[in-house]
Scaffold this active site. Structure first.
Site, PDB file in Angstrom:
ATOM      1  N   CYS A   2       0.826  -1.211   0.000  1.00 10.63           N
ATOM      2  CA  CYS A   2       0.000   0.000   0.000  1.00 10.63           C
ATOM      3  C   CYS A   2       0.864   1.268   0.000  1.00 10.63           C
ATOM      4  O   CYS A   2       1.995   1.243   0.471  1.00 10.63           O
ATOM      5  CB  CYS A   2      -0.870   0.032   1.240  1.00 10.63           C
ATOM      6  SG  CYS A   2      -1.911  -1.407   1.414  1.00 10.63           S
ATOM      7  N   ARG A  27       5.463   0.140  -6.016  1.00 10.68           N
ATOM      8  CA  ARG A  27       5.374  -0.673  -4.815  1.00 10.68           C
ATOM      9  C   ARG A  27       4.396  -1.835  -4.993  1.00 10.68           C
ATOM     10  O   ARG A  27       4.398  -2.765  -4.187  1.00 10.68           O
ATOM     11  CB  ARG A  27       4.910   0.189  -3.639  1.00 10.68           C
ATOM     12  CG  ARG A  27       5.917   1.231  -3.199  1.00 10.68           C
ATOM     13  CD  ARG A  27       5.281   2.283  -2.330  1.00 10.68           C
ATOM     14  NE  ARG A  27       4.780   1.727  -1.092  1.00 10.68           N
ATOM     15  CZ  ARG A  27       5.399   1.837   0.086  1.00 10.68           C
ATOM     16  NH1 ARG A  27       6.532   2.477   0.162  1.00 10.68           N
ATOM     17  NH2 ARG A  27       4.882   1.323   1.171  1.00 10.68           N
ATOM     18  N   TRP A  74      -2.913  -2.643  -1.607  1.00 14.86           N
ATOM     19  CA  TRP A  74      -2.489  -3.994  -1.975  1.00 14.86           C
ATOM     20  C   TRP A  74      -3.215  -4.916  -1.009  1.00 14.86           C
ATOM     21  O   TRP A  74      -2.937  -4.905   0.196  1.00 14.86           O
ATOM     22  CB  TRP A  74      -0.973  -4.096  -1.839  1.00 14.86           C
ATOM     23  CG  TRP A  74      -0.389  -5.371  -2.344  1.00 14.86           C
ATOM     24  CD1 TRP A  74      -0.183  -5.713  -3.650  1.00 14.86           C
ATOM     25  CD2 TRP A  74       0.107  -6.461  -1.568  1.00 14.86           C
ATOM     26  NE1 TRP A  74       0.400  -6.948  -3.720  1.00 14.86           N
ATOM     27  CE2 TRP A  74       0.590  -7.431  -2.462  1.00 14.86           C
ATOM     28  CE3 TRP A  74       0.191  -6.722  -0.200  1.00 14.86           C
ATOM     29  CZ2 TRP A  74       1.139  -8.640  -2.048  1.00 14.86           C
ATOM     30  CZ3 TRP A  74       0.742  -7.914   0.215  1.00 14.86           C
ATOM     31  CH2 TRP A  74       1.207  -8.860  -0.697  1.00 14.86           C
ATOM     32  N   ASN A 100      -1.735   2.057   5.753  1.00 15.10           N
ATOM     33  CA  ASN A 100      -0.803   0.988   5.348  1.00 15.10           C
ATOM     34  C   ASN A 100      -0.556   0.133   6.576  1.00 15.10           C
ATOM     35  O   ASN A 100      -0.379   0.666   7.661  1.00 15.10           O
ATOM     36  CB  ASN A 100       0.551   1.558   4.919  1.00 15.10           C
ATOM     37  CG  ASN A 100       0.487   2.256   3.585  1.00 15.10           C
ATOM     38  OD1 ASN A 100      -0.565   2.345   2.977  1.00 15.10           O
ATOM     39  ND2 ASN A 100       1.619   2.766   3.147  1.00 15.10           N
ATOM     40  N   GLY A 101      -0.463  -1.190   6.380  1.00 10.70           N
ATOM     41  CA  GLY A 101      -0.177  -2.065   7.517  1.00 10.70           C
ATOM     42  C   GLY A 101      -1.345  -2.986   7.799  1.00 10.70           C
ATOM     43  O   GLY A 101      -2.242  -3.162   6.964  1.00 10.70           O
ATOM     44  N   GLU A 481      18.947 -17.020  -7.407  1.00  9.36           N
ATOM     45  CA  GLU A 481      18.544 -15.649  -7.753  1.00  9.36           C
ATOM     46  C   GLU A 481      18.116 -15.577  -9.229  1.00  9.36           C
ATOM     47  O   GLU A 481      17.136 -14.913  -9.571  1.00  9.36           O
ATOM     48  CB  GLU A 481      19.698 -14.680  -7.443  1.00  9.36           C
ATOM     49  CG  GLU A 481      19.549 -13.257  -7.966  1.00  9.36           C
ATOM     50  CD  GLU A 481      18.345 -12.492  -7.416  1.00  9.36           C
ATOM     51  OE1 GLU A 481      17.644 -13.001  -6.523  1.00  9.36           O
ATOM     52  OE2 GLU A 481      18.097 -11.387  -7.926  1.00  9.36           O
ATOM     53  N   LYS A 485      14.481 -14.348 -10.454  1.00 11.36           N
ATOM     54  CA  LYS A 485      14.260 -13.237 -11.387  1.00 11.36           C
ATOM     55  C   LYS A 485      13.344 -13.697 -12.505  1.00 11.36           C
ATOM     56  O   LYS A 485      12.404 -13.009 -12.872  1.00 11.36           O
ATOM     57  CB  LYS A 485      15.572 -12.739 -11.999  1.00 11.36           C
ATOM     58  CG  LYS A 485      16.459 -11.875 -11.154  1.00 11.36           C
ATOM     59  CD  LYS A 485      15.936 -10.497 -10.848  1.00 11.36           C
ATOM     60  CE  LYS A 485      15.102 -10.488  -9.603  1.00 11.36           C
ATOM     61  NZ  LYS A 485      15.745 -10.266  -8.344  1.00 11.36           N
ATOM     62  N   GLU A 488       9.630 -14.391 -11.242  1.00 17.78           N
ATOM     63  CA  GLU A 488       8.813 -13.285 -10.746  1.00 17.78           C
ATOM     64  C   GLU A 488       8.394 -12.296 -11.831  1.00 17.78           C
ATOM     65  O   GLU A 488       7.346 -11.694 -11.728  1.00 17.78           O
ATOM     66  CB  GLU A 488       9.486 -12.553  -9.579  1.00 17.78           C
ATOM     67  CG  GLU A 488      10.715 -11.778  -9.943  1.00 17.78           C
ATOM     68  CD  GLU A 488      11.344 -11.089  -8.739  1.00 17.78           C
ATOM     69  OE1 GLU A 488      10.628 -10.684  -7.831  1.00 17.78           O
ATOM     70  OE2 GLU A 488      12.575 -10.942  -8.741  1.00 17.78           O
ATOM     71  N   HIS A 504      20.341 -36.211  -7.085  1.00 20.44           N
ATOM     72  CA  HIS A 504      19.457 -36.590  -5.985  1.00 20.44           C
ATOM     73  C   HIS A 504      18.001 -36.275  -6.298  1.00 20.44           C
ATOM     74  O   HIS A 504      17.180 -36.208  -5.387  1.00 20.44           O
ATOM     75  CB  HIS A 504      19.916 -35.889  -4.699  1.00 20.44           C
ATOM     76  CG  HIS A 504      21.334 -36.216  -4.349  1.00 20.44           C
ATOM     77  ND1 HIS A 504      21.708 -37.435  -3.850  1.00 20.44           N
ATOM     78  CD2 HIS A 504      22.474 -35.503  -4.489  1.00 20.44           C
ATOM     79  CE1 HIS A 504      23.018 -37.453  -3.675  1.00 20.44           C
ATOM     80  NE2 HIS A 504      23.506 -36.285  -4.069  1.00 20.44           N
ATOM     81  N   LYS A 603       6.863  -3.937  -4.033  1.00 18.97           N
ATOM     82  CA  LYS A 603       8.273  -3.580  -3.888  1.00 18.97           C
ATOM     83  C   LYS A 603       8.706  -3.625  -2.443  1.00 18.97           C
ATOM     84  O   LYS A 603       9.810  -4.022  -2.120  1.00 18.97           O
ATOM     85  CB  LYS A 603       8.491  -2.175  -4.463  1.00 18.97           C
ATOM     86  CG  LYS A 603       9.937  -1.707  -4.428  1.00 18.97           C
ATOM     87  CD  LYS A 603      10.793  -2.533  -5.352  1.00 18.97           C
ATOM     88  CE  LYS A 603      12.255  -2.200  -5.284  1.00 18.97           C
ATOM     89  NZ  LYS A 603      13.081  -3.308  -5.821  1.00 18.97           N
TER      90      LYS A 603
HETATM   91  C1  F6R Z   1      12.921  -9.965  -5.707  1.00 20.90           C
HETATM   92  C2  F6R Z   1      12.738  -8.963  -4.684  1.00 20.90           C
HETATM   93  C3  F6R Z   1      12.328  -9.413  -3.331  1.00 20.90           C
HETATM   94  C4  F6R Z   1      13.051  -8.579  -2.255  1.00 20.90           C
HETATM   95  C5  F6R Z   1      12.514  -8.948  -0.871  1.00 20.90           C
HETATM   96  C6  F6R Z   1      13.246  -8.231   0.242  1.00 20.90           C
HETATM   97  O1  F6R Z   1      13.369  -9.402  -6.890  1.00 20.90           O
HETATM   98  O2  F6R Z   1      12.889  -7.794  -4.912  1.00 20.90           O
HETATM   99  O3  F6R Z   1      12.562 -10.773  -3.157  1.00 20.90           O
HETATM  100  O4  F6R Z   1      14.421  -8.821  -2.343  1.00 20.90           O
HETATM  101  O5  F6R Z   1      11.152  -8.644  -0.795  1.00 20.90           O
HETATM  102  O6  F6R Z   1      13.113  -6.848   0.121  1.00 20.90           O
HETATM  103  P1  F6R Z   1      14.082  -5.847   0.857  1.00 20.90           P
HETATM  104  O7  F6R Z   1      15.454  -6.041   0.299  1.00 20.90           O
HETATM  105  O8  F6R Z   1      13.518  -4.500   0.590  1.00 20.90           O
HETATM  106  O9  F6R Z   1      14.046  -6.215   2.323  1.00 20.90           O
END
Ligand code: F6R
Length: 608
Positions: A2, A27, A74, A100-101, A481, A485, A488, A504, A603
């Site tokens: 949010c 976000r 959100w 928010n929250g 990672e 990427k 997502e 395995h 985000k």
């Molecule tokens: C993936 C991504 C998320 C963040 C995770 C932690 O591309 O961006 O997996 O890495 O939500 O976020 P932060 O680093 O802001 O604590």
């Protein structure tokens, strides 16, 4: 997640609020809404979907008020529908709230209020705040919000507007960021500076359990006990241009291409080449304890967690310290038992990730020292740690984290060299490491200059629905990672595996329809990786190899080859992750995905 944006001033609020909401789009959200106060009425609109939907609804309407609040939601409690979008109102439609929250005790409050005859219009937890403020309102909005705050449990950043109190917004915070911006033509409040950085760079951060009354000429902050607080404004260094696309089609691509600069920014002023010792000013307050420490726990989520996983190997190589890496969401519920003088390193781009914050607090209770590696200055994590190192990477807007991953790796490596140099790492090794790090920005640049080649590989494989990423040791977290990427942003199913685990189980998946990205630079486990690649090849699985330039043996073995320059073993992840990011980006582009705002993602994950 949010987003909140508020304005009270001399200008029309509507365009400023809509612009602010757009800056918060990154976000992640699923609906939005706005309430603008005008003499004797409230212009109140909400819409499901992107902000353009809200705009369509209000375009052409006479909304002239100069005080307003706006929100991107959100969904957590209740579906993403118009009735659940914020602002929420009390029964008399006088009090408008954005939040928010999560309100944890909303059900008991709701039951109590319903018994009193309050009728709820939404399925949200937020709506209880509007009714609680109304219940406590006797003419002073700040007081009513303060009383409501004392009855709610959970996390919140809120902004409240009263239809009959012109030119006044009350904001409050507990656990969710809330920042006040002091403008020339009025004042702002937002959950993220990017919503207002175009209009002001002078900000005041609200702390937990504080509230503020904002008018066009004044901001007065107080505690939950109504004690007034004086706080000076701080200057934000991010410019509006920092949050612009700068000619790139997506923020993610822009941020991938910024990475040479990101590495430089993470190292700027921090290298002492002569002594082979990095200088990290932010950790001076804890240095005496840190240099004696033999146990570090890195806690983080998602991409930040994977950089911590690389960090573990780097610390193992360069220091005598035991490093444990933990997912914050798991760690916070574990029975913790640390050796004395344990340091926790919390890594977070946003500095607001709820699980990471909660895990830190739990570790603090058990006596650990807290260090942070954080990008957003003055964020909650930055403020709750004893000391820390900032990424200095500028805003990361694309929901998929890219440049911060590389920045985190750079900083973890600097920290490992620094601690190693106070242990067994020799001058020659320190100097060699720093020299190799200085070459990284140009090396990343040389990979970026081959983006077309990576795009062509993506064109060949983007229609495959399952991918595997393999690596060993330093490259195992890069495999995870790389898979994260891809999944997502392109919604392709991908798994990252330690190559040694293939036999395995996962090798059963290999067939001509399943591409494997094999990350095999010339490091200490190169020969082992080659054996794994052979195993995939003999099962006719297509292979995209990421390897060191000049490695003709690997090039001939794989179907497609992406070259990276040569570096030290423990620095290779900073190079190998770049092709993985570009592969994910181009696959998502070809599949026409919403790259900067992938579905269901946010985000900044400020709820558990
Ligand atoms: C993936 C991504 C998320 C963040 C995770 C932690 O591309 O961006 O997996 O890495 O939500 O976020 P932060 O680093 O802001 O604590």
């Amino acid at each position: 997640m949010c987003g909140i944006v508020c304005y009270v001033g001399n200008s029309k609020a509507k365009p400023l609020l809509i612009e602010g909401l757009k800056r918060l789009e990154y976000r992640g959200y699923d609906s939005s809404g706005i309430a603008v106060q005008d003499t004797g009425r409230m212009d109140y609109y909400r819409a499901v979907g992107k902000i353009v939907e809200l705009e369509k609804r209000i375009n052409g309407l006479e909304i002239n008020g100069t005080t307003g609040i706006a929100h991107t939601r959100w969904a957590t409690h209740g579906e993403p529908t118009e009735k659940n979008a914020h602002p929420h109102r009390d029964m008399e439609e006088k009090i408008y709230v954005i939040h928010n929250g999560i309100i944890e005790n909303y059900q008991s409050i709701k039951k109590r209020l319903e018994k009193k005859g309050v009728i709820f219009r939404s399925d949200t937890d937020t709506e209880v705040i509007a009714h609680l403020v109304a219940e406590n309102f006797t003419g002073n909005l700040n007081e009513a919000v303060r009383k409501a705050m004392s009855q709610i449990e959970g996390t919140f950043g809120i902004a409240v507007l009263h239809k009959d109190i012109p030119g006044q917004i009350v904001v409050a915070r507990r656990g969710s960021p809330l920042i006040i911006g002091l403008g020339e033509d009025g004042n702002f409040a937002a959950s993220d500076v990017s919503a207002m950085v175009r209009h002001t760079k002078n900000v005041i951060h609200l702390n937990d359990n504080e509230l503020a009354t904002i008018t066009k000429d004044d901001v007065s902050i107080s505690t939950l006990q109504a004690t007034a607080i004086k706080r000076e404004a701080e200057r934000v260094e991010w410019s509006a241009e920092d949050v612009e696309l700068d000619g790139f089609p997506h923020y993610m691509l822009k941020e991938i291409f910024e990475q040479p600069e990101t590495i430089k920014n993470a190292m700027r002023g921090r290298l002492d080449k002569g002594e082979g010792v990095p200088r990290l000013g932010g950790i001076i307050p804890v240095w005496d304890k840190l240099k004696e420490c033999r146990h570090i726990v890195i806690i983080a989520c998602g991409t930040s967690y994977y950089s911590g996983c690389v960090g573990r190997y780097v610390f193992e190589k360069l220091t005598e310290i035991d490093v444990q890496v933990e997912l914050a969401s798991e760690f916070r519920y574990r029975k913790l038992n640390f050796p004395p003088n344990t340091f926790i390193i919390s890594m977070s781009q946003s500095g607001e990730t709820a699980d990471t914050l909660a895990a830190m607090r739990e570790a603090r209770r058990k006596g650990a020292h807290l260090l942070g590696i954080v990008n957003v200055v003055d964020s909650s994590i930055a403020r709750e740690t004893d000391a820390g190192i900032y990424n200095h990477a500028g805003p990361e807007i694309g929901v998929a984290s890219t440049k911060i991953f590389i920045s985190q790796l750079t900083i973890l490596t600097l920290l490992a060299i620094l601690l190693g140099r106070h242990q067994n790492l020799s001058l020659t090794e320190g100097v060699e490491a720093i020299r190799a790090m200085e070459a990284l920005p140009d090396q990343v640049q040389s990979i970026l200059s081959k983006a077309n080649h990576i795009e062509a590989i993506a064109a060949k494989y983007h229609d495959k629905s399952n991918w595997l990423f393999l690596g060993r040791k330093y490259q195992f977290p890069i495999a995870m990672e790389g898979a994260l990427k891809l999944k997502e942003i392109s919604y392709i199913h991908a798994e990252g595996y330690a190559a040694g685990e293939m036999k395995h189980g996962p090798i059963a998946l290999i067939n001509p329809q399943m591409p494997t990205v094999a990350i095999a630079p010339k490091d200490s486990l190169y020969d082992k990786m080659i054996s794994n690649i052979q195993e995939i090849k003999s099962r006719r699985g297509p292979i995209i190899g990421i390897g060191t330039e000049g490695d003709t043996a690997l090039k001939e073995m794989v179907d497609d080859f992406i070259e990276i320059p040569q570096t030290l073993d423990f620095l290779y992840p900073i190079l190998t992750v770049v092709p993985c990011q570009l592969l994910a980006y181009y696959c998502a582009l070809m599949l026409k995905r919403d790259i900067d705002r992938p579905r269901n993602l946010a985000k900044s994950v400020t709820v558990e």
